[in-house]
Structure formats: C-alpha cells, structure tokens
Write an enzyme that holds these catalytic residues in place. Structure first.
Site, PDB file in Angstrom:
ATOM      1  N   HIS A 174     -37.797 133.991  41.576  1.00 16.79           N
ATOM      2  CA  HIS A 174     -36.457 134.372  41.101  1.00 16.79           C
ATOM      3  C   HIS A 174     -35.761 133.278  40.303  1.00 16.79           C
ATOM      4  O   HIS A 174     -36.130 132.112  40.361  1.00 16.79           O
ATOM      5  CB  HIS A 174     -35.585 134.773  42.297  1.00 16.79           C
ATOM      6  CG  HIS A 174     -36.216 135.818  43.158  1.00 16.79           C
ATOM      7  ND1 HIS A 174     -36.682 135.557  44.432  1.00 16.79           N
ATOM      8  CD2 HIS A 174     -36.494 137.121  42.910  1.00 16.79           C
ATOM      9  CE1 HIS A 174     -37.202 136.659  44.948  1.00 16.79           C
ATOM     10  NE2 HIS A 174     -37.118 137.621  44.045  1.00 16.79           N
TER      11      HIS A 174
ATOM     12  N   TYR B  97     -41.892 125.029  31.769  1.00 20.14           N
ATOM     13  CA  TYR B  97     -42.805 125.500  32.820  1.00 20.14           C
ATOM     14  C   TYR B  97     -44.281 125.251  32.508  1.00 20.14           C
ATOM     15  O   TYR B  97     -44.662 125.049  31.367  1.00 20.14           O
ATOM     16  CB  TYR B  97     -42.626 127.016  33.103  1.00 20.14           C
ATOM     17  CG  TYR B  97     -41.193 127.438  33.203  1.00 20.14           C
ATOM     18  CD1 TYR B  97     -40.390 126.980  34.238  1.00 20.14           C
ATOM     19  CD2 TYR B  97     -40.625 128.261  32.234  1.00 20.14           C
ATOM     20  CE1 TYR B  97     -39.061 127.349  34.323  1.00 20.14           C
ATOM     21  CE2 TYR B  97     -39.295 128.640  32.312  1.00 20.14           C
ATOM     22  CZ  TYR B  97     -38.508 128.171  33.355  1.00 20.14           C
ATOM     23  OH  TYR B  97     -37.196 128.527  33.432  1.00 20.14           O
TER      24      TYR B  97
ATOM     25  N   ASP C 163     -43.735 120.465  47.377  1.00 17.26           N
ATOM     26  CA  ASP C 163     -43.365 121.072  46.111  1.00 17.26           C
ATOM     27  C   ASP C 163     -44.588 120.960  45.193  1.00 17.26           C
ATOM     28  O   ASP C 163     -45.496 120.179  45.465  1.00 17.26           O
ATOM     29  CB  ASP C 163     -42.152 120.311  45.545  1.00 17.26           C
ATOM     30  CG  ASP C 163     -41.781 120.780  44.163  1.00 17.26           C
ATOM     31  OD1 ASP C 163     -41.776 122.011  43.927  1.00 17.26           O
ATOM     32  OD2 ASP C 163     -41.494 119.911  43.305  1.00 17.26           O
TER      33      ASP C 163
ATOM     34  N   CYS D  55     -34.837 133.276  48.904  1.00 17.96           N
ATOM     35  CA  CYS D  55     -35.982 132.372  49.064  1.00 17.96           C
ATOM     36  C   CYS D  55     -35.955 131.131  48.180  1.00 17.96           C
ATOM     37  O   CYS D  55     -36.646 130.148  48.469  1.00 17.96           O
ATOM     38  CB  CYS D  55     -37.312 133.115  48.900  1.00 17.96           C
ATOM     39  SG  CYS D  55     -37.496 134.230  47.507  1.00 17.96           S
ATOM     40  N   ARG D  56     -35.186 131.128  47.097  1.00 10.62           N
ATOM     41  CA  ARG D  56     -35.220 129.993  46.168  1.00 10.62           C
ATOM     42  C   ARG D  56     -34.724 128.704  46.834  1.00 10.62           C
ATOM     43  O   ARG D  56     -33.664 128.686  47.453  1.00 10.62           O
ATOM     44  CB  ARG D  56     -34.363 130.337  44.943  1.00 10.62           C
ATOM     45  CG  ARG D  56     -34.421 129.314  43.819  1.00 10.62           C
ATOM     46  CD  ARG D  56     -33.597 129.799  42.617  1.00 10.62           C
ATOM     47  NE  ARG D  56     -33.395 128.733  41.665  1.00 10.62           N
ATOM     48  CZ  ARG D  56     -34.253 128.387  40.694  1.00 10.62           C
ATOM     49  NH1 ARG D  56     -35.357 129.086  40.553  1.00 10.62           N
ATOM     50  NH2 ARG D  56     -34.007 127.395  39.883  1.00 10.62           N
TER      51      ARG D  56
ATOM     52  N   ASP E 198     -44.725 121.255  41.102  1.00  7.93           N
ATOM     53  CA  ASP E 198     -44.555 120.503  39.848  1.00  7.93           C
ATOM     54  C   ASP E 198     -43.823 119.182  40.119  1.00  7.93           C
ATOM     55  O   ASP E 198     -42.741 119.173  40.691  1.00  7.93           O
ATOM     56  CB  ASP E 198     -43.760 121.334  38.833  1.00  7.93           C
ATOM     57  CG  ASP E 198     -44.444 122.667  38.514  1.00  7.93           C
ATOM     58  OD1 ASP E 198     -45.659 122.784  38.761  1.00  7.93           O
ATOM     59  OD2 ASP E 198     -43.761 123.584  38.030  1.00  7.93           O
TER      60      ASP E 198
HETATM   61 MG   LIG Z   1     -40.757 119.752  41.382  1.00  8.22          MG
HETATM   62 ZN   LIG Z   2     -36.477 133.937  45.577  1.00 13.79          ZN
END
Ligand SMILES: [Mg+2]
Ligand SMILES: [Zn+2]
Length: 219
Positions: free
Chosen positions: A112, A38, A26, A120-121, A28
């Site tokens: 998304h 963000y 991952d 995909c998320r 962040d």
């Molecule tokens: Mg993270």
């Molecule tokens: Zn996605």
C-alpha cells in the site's frame, strides 16, 4: 487491496521452532541496495556486501529470518504480485549464491501507499505480529504466496506509552529508516538502525550479542 503479501520458504518446517527468536529485516537498504524509484526488476537486485554472511550467522545462532518490507509500487500500479514474487525469489537466490545458509523464512510485504491508510504499512507493527504468528504458530495452511489479512490480534499501539514486551526477548528489527524503527519499537523488538549504503553487515557483531539491548528509538 488485500495485504500484506506473504511469501514463505517452500520447505519451511513450522514445528519445533516456537522457541526461536526472530530477526525481522527490512529489505531495501538492509539486504539489498535501494533505488530511487524502487527496485522494479530482478536485474536491479544488488545485494549489500556481507548481508548474506550476516543472515547465515543469525541462522546459525538460532534465529528465524523474516523480511518485512513496504512496496508501494504495487498500489501505484507499477507492477503486481507476480513481479514481487520474482523479486523476492531473486533476493533469496543471490543470498544463497553468497552463502549456502542464508535462507529467509518469510517475506512479508505491505503493497500500500501511505494515503491508503492500511493497517500493515510500517511503522505499523502488524507485519511483525503476522511474522510472529506465521513462524511460531501453525501456519501450515498458509500457501507459499498469498495475500493475507493482518492478524486481528495486533495490539493497539500506544506511541506515548512504554515499549511493549516482545513475544521473545531476543526478537530484533534491523532497518535503515525511522519507520522501520517505529514498527520494531511498537512490537517490542530490539532495534538496530543501519546506514542504507552499508546495510545488515554494519551490525553483524552486535546482532550476535544477546546482551546488546539495541538502539534507542528516536522518532
Ligand atoms: Mg529500507
Ligand atoms: Zn499495507
């Protein structure tokens, strides 16, 4: 909207790597500090201490490195793919400033929002399967930055069944959230959960021990 976005290293050689394990990371809270609202600009990219050293050690151990990140500000219209490309170029630049071997092979991004109901998320394992296909298959036709469709052969996830067998027994996923652990579980990866304020270096020694089975998945 298309996705996930694929950004690969320019000089990436795809051959002779089919046997390499992949470290899925991952972004962040693992490589760099996450921000409320963000990470929106290159100036806001702040590496977590020791992350570059751990990436370099994983590479030395033979791992390919694939970043898998959810970045919904794109679907929210805050900024576009050009900004994403710049942010990831900045992450890579900072990593290399701290360690010359801290190369990322591919950045895969779901643009998304939850409500877009994309495939995909994370916790979908689709980006991990895509990374597997990109880094171990013949991906020479994939441009260095492109919207790509999820591979059609992403297996259906049975969240109530047994953890799947991964393509490589050492494949691993490092994340700071349950959604990261879910994606890793559904792919079959060894799971390593870290604190978002410490990040990747928290599990440096564990990642390098092949016999470490990783953490249990706790939904
Ligand atoms: Mg993270
Ligand atoms: Zn996605």
């Amino acid at each position: 909207m298309d996705g996930p976005f694929v950004q690969t290293a320019p000089l990436m050689s795809y051959s002779a790597r089919a046997d390499s394990p992949i470290a899925f990371l991952d972004r962040d809270g693992v490589l760099n500090l996450g921000k409320a609202g963000y990470v929106n600009r290159p100036e806001e990219v702040e590496l977590l201490s020791g992350a570059a050293q751990t990436v370099a050690s994983l590479r030395k151990q033979g791992y390919l490195i694939c970043v898998v990140t959810n970045q919904s500000p794109i679907a929210r219209g805050l900024w576009g793919p050009e900004r994403l490309e710049l942010l990831h170029a900045t992450v890579q630049e900072h990593l290399l400033e701290e360690h010359p071997d801290a190369h990322i092979d591919a950045f895969l991004t779901c643009p998304h929002r939850y409500e877009d109901r994309c495939s995909c998320r994370k916790p979908s394992p689709a980006m991990l399967h895509l990374g597997h296909h990109l880094l171990r298959g013949d991906a020479s036709l994939v441009p260095s930055f492109s919207p790509a469709l999820c591979p059609v052969d992403t297996p259906q996830v049975n969240w109530w069944g047994a953890k799947p067998i991964p393509p490589h027994p050492l494949d691993l996923m490092v994340g700071d959230r349950t959604s990261d652990m879910g994606a890793g579980w559904a792919y079959g990866a060894r799971l390593f959960r870290v604190s978002k304020t410490i990040g990747l270096s928290q599990v440096h020694q564990r990642l390098l021990r092949d016999e470490d089975p990783g953490d249990e998945f706790q939904p």
